[in-house]
Design a protein around this motif. Structure first.
Motif, PDB file in Angstrom:
ATOM      1  N   LEU A 161       0.881  -1.159   0.050  1.00 13.78           N
ATOM      2  CA  LEU A 161       0.036  -0.023   0.196  1.00 13.78           C
ATOM      3  C   LEU A 161       0.842   1.230   0.063  1.00 13.78           C
ATOM      4  N   ALA A 162       1.825   1.168   0.918  1.00 13.07           N
ATOM      5  CA  ALA A 162       3.064   2.326   0.976  1.00 13.07           C
ATOM      6  C   ALA A 162       3.528   2.590  -0.537  1.00 13.07           C
ATOM      7  N   GLU A 163       3.867   1.564  -1.239  1.00 17.01           N
ATOM      8  CA  GLU A 163       4.531   1.738  -2.309  1.00 17.01           C
ATOM      9  C   GLU A 163       3.636   2.321  -3.551  1.00 17.01           C
ATOM     10  N   PHE A 194       3.137   6.171  -2.764  1.00 16.89           N
ATOM     11  CA  PHE A 194       4.182   6.376  -3.063  1.00 16.89           C
ATOM     12  C   PHE A 194       4.351   7.057  -4.620  1.00 16.89           C
ATOM     13  N   ASP A 195       3.969   5.767  -5.367  1.00 18.53           N
ATOM     14  CA  ASP A 195       4.000   5.808  -6.835  1.00 18.53           C
ATOM     15  C   ASP A 195       2.827   6.796  -7.488  1.00 18.53           C
ATOM     16  N   LYS A 196       1.833   6.615  -6.701  1.00 20.22           N
ATOM     17  CA  LYS A 196       0.683   7.668  -7.043  1.00 20.22           C
ATOM     18  C   LYS A 196       0.675   9.109  -6.863  1.00 20.22           C
ATOM     19  N   TRP A 197       1.299   9.378  -5.758  1.00 24.04           N
ATOM     20  CA  TRP A 197       1.270  10.712  -5.147  1.00 24.04           C
ATOM     21  C   TRP A 197       2.576  11.306  -4.954  1.00 24.04           C
ATOM     22  N   GLY A 198       3.652  10.380  -5.020  1.00 26.10           N
ATOM     23  CA  GLY A 198       5.187  11.111  -5.229  1.00 26.10           C
ATOM     24  C   GLY A 198       5.290  11.796  -3.949  1.00 26.10           C
ATOM     25  N   MET A 199       5.910  13.059  -4.073  1.00 20.43           N
ATOM     26  CA  MET A 199       6.442  13.887  -2.927  1.00 20.43           C
ATOM     27  C   MET A 199       5.238  14.280  -2.085  1.00 20.43           C
ATOM     28  N   TRP A 200       4.169  14.210  -2.803  1.00 23.04           N
ATOM     29  CA  TRP A 200       3.008  14.645  -1.730  1.00 23.04           C
ATOM     30  C   TRP A 200       2.649  13.791  -0.758  1.00 23.04           C
TER      31      TRP A 200
END
Length: 225
Positions: free
Chosen positions: A101-103, A106-112
């Motif tokens: 879920l974390a990956e 982070f893949d979807k939102w990146g730095m946000w």
């Protein structure tokens, strides 16, 4: 003892250091009540002139940014093996579903994901280390870390201090209210994250099963002509 009453017994310099240290350790990945300490200290500053709210806010911001940066470095150095080790020791927090879920987040939102994670109790603990493990470019992480740290730590200090000045009598017990709200918010976030992890785990199992079904059958070696 009441948190605010205890803070009143220590000198201002100790309050500044305590706020920076607790928030820094929380941001590094250690579950501590950073938000409660910050709220109580900002409220105390509104009632006692010995504590400078500007210095308090700067200490909170420094703790948030430095703690997150250390967490990023630890995560980047430890990599996937770190998550696997944590998963074996703390399966309810660092299990395969959590990592997946974390990956995806982070893949979807990146730095946000780092920026908005600052405002959510559970994500505030894991954002830095996970960003390092997932190899987010450091400059992206740093921008989100600095902006999130300033807005969360500085904004919280300013808002609580201002409200404390206006409504000091009503806010005598505000740190208990903040604790109750934080606990309630944590429970809600935990339930939401748990639900999303179950859905993500189900999707991962479905994808794995579908890939296995679609994989070509191995060609038998040594088949006679």
């Amino acid at each position: 003892m009441h948190i605010q009453e205890w803070l009143e017994t220590i000198p201002p310099i100790s309050v500044y250091l305590l706020v920076g240290l607790v928030i820094g350790l929380e941001s590094l990945g250690i579950p501590l009540p950073g938000e409660i300490i910050l709220v109580s200290s900002a409220l105390l500053a509104s009632q006692h002139g010995e504590i400078d709210p500007v210095v308090l806010g700067l200490c909170a911001i420094a703790g948030a940014i430095i703690g997150d940066s250390i967490g990023y470095a630890i995560g980047r150095r430890g990599g996937k093996p770190l998550l696997e080790k944590l998963g074996r020791r703390f399966p309810k927090h660092f299990g395969p579903e959590h990592v997946a879920l974390a990956e995806r987040s982070f893949d979807k939102w990146g730095m946000w994901a780092v920026f908005f994670g600052r405002f959510v109790a559970l994500l505030r603990i894991f954002a830095g280390p996970l960003a390092g493990v997932l190899r987010m470019p450091y400059w992206r992480f740093l921008v989100a870390n600095i902006l999130g740290g300033i807005l969360w730590a500085g904004g919280t200090t300013a808002v609580i201090y201002s409200v404390g000045i206006v409504a000091e009598p009503w806010l005598k017990r505000f740190s208990w209210l903040a604790l109750a709200l934080a606990v309630a918010g944590g429970l809600v976030v935990t339930l939401v994250i748990r639900s999303r992890m179950k859905k993500a785990a189900a999707r991962i199992r479905e994808d794995t099963a579908r890939d296995a079904d679609q994989a070509p059958a191995p060609v038998a070696a040594g088949v006679a002509d």
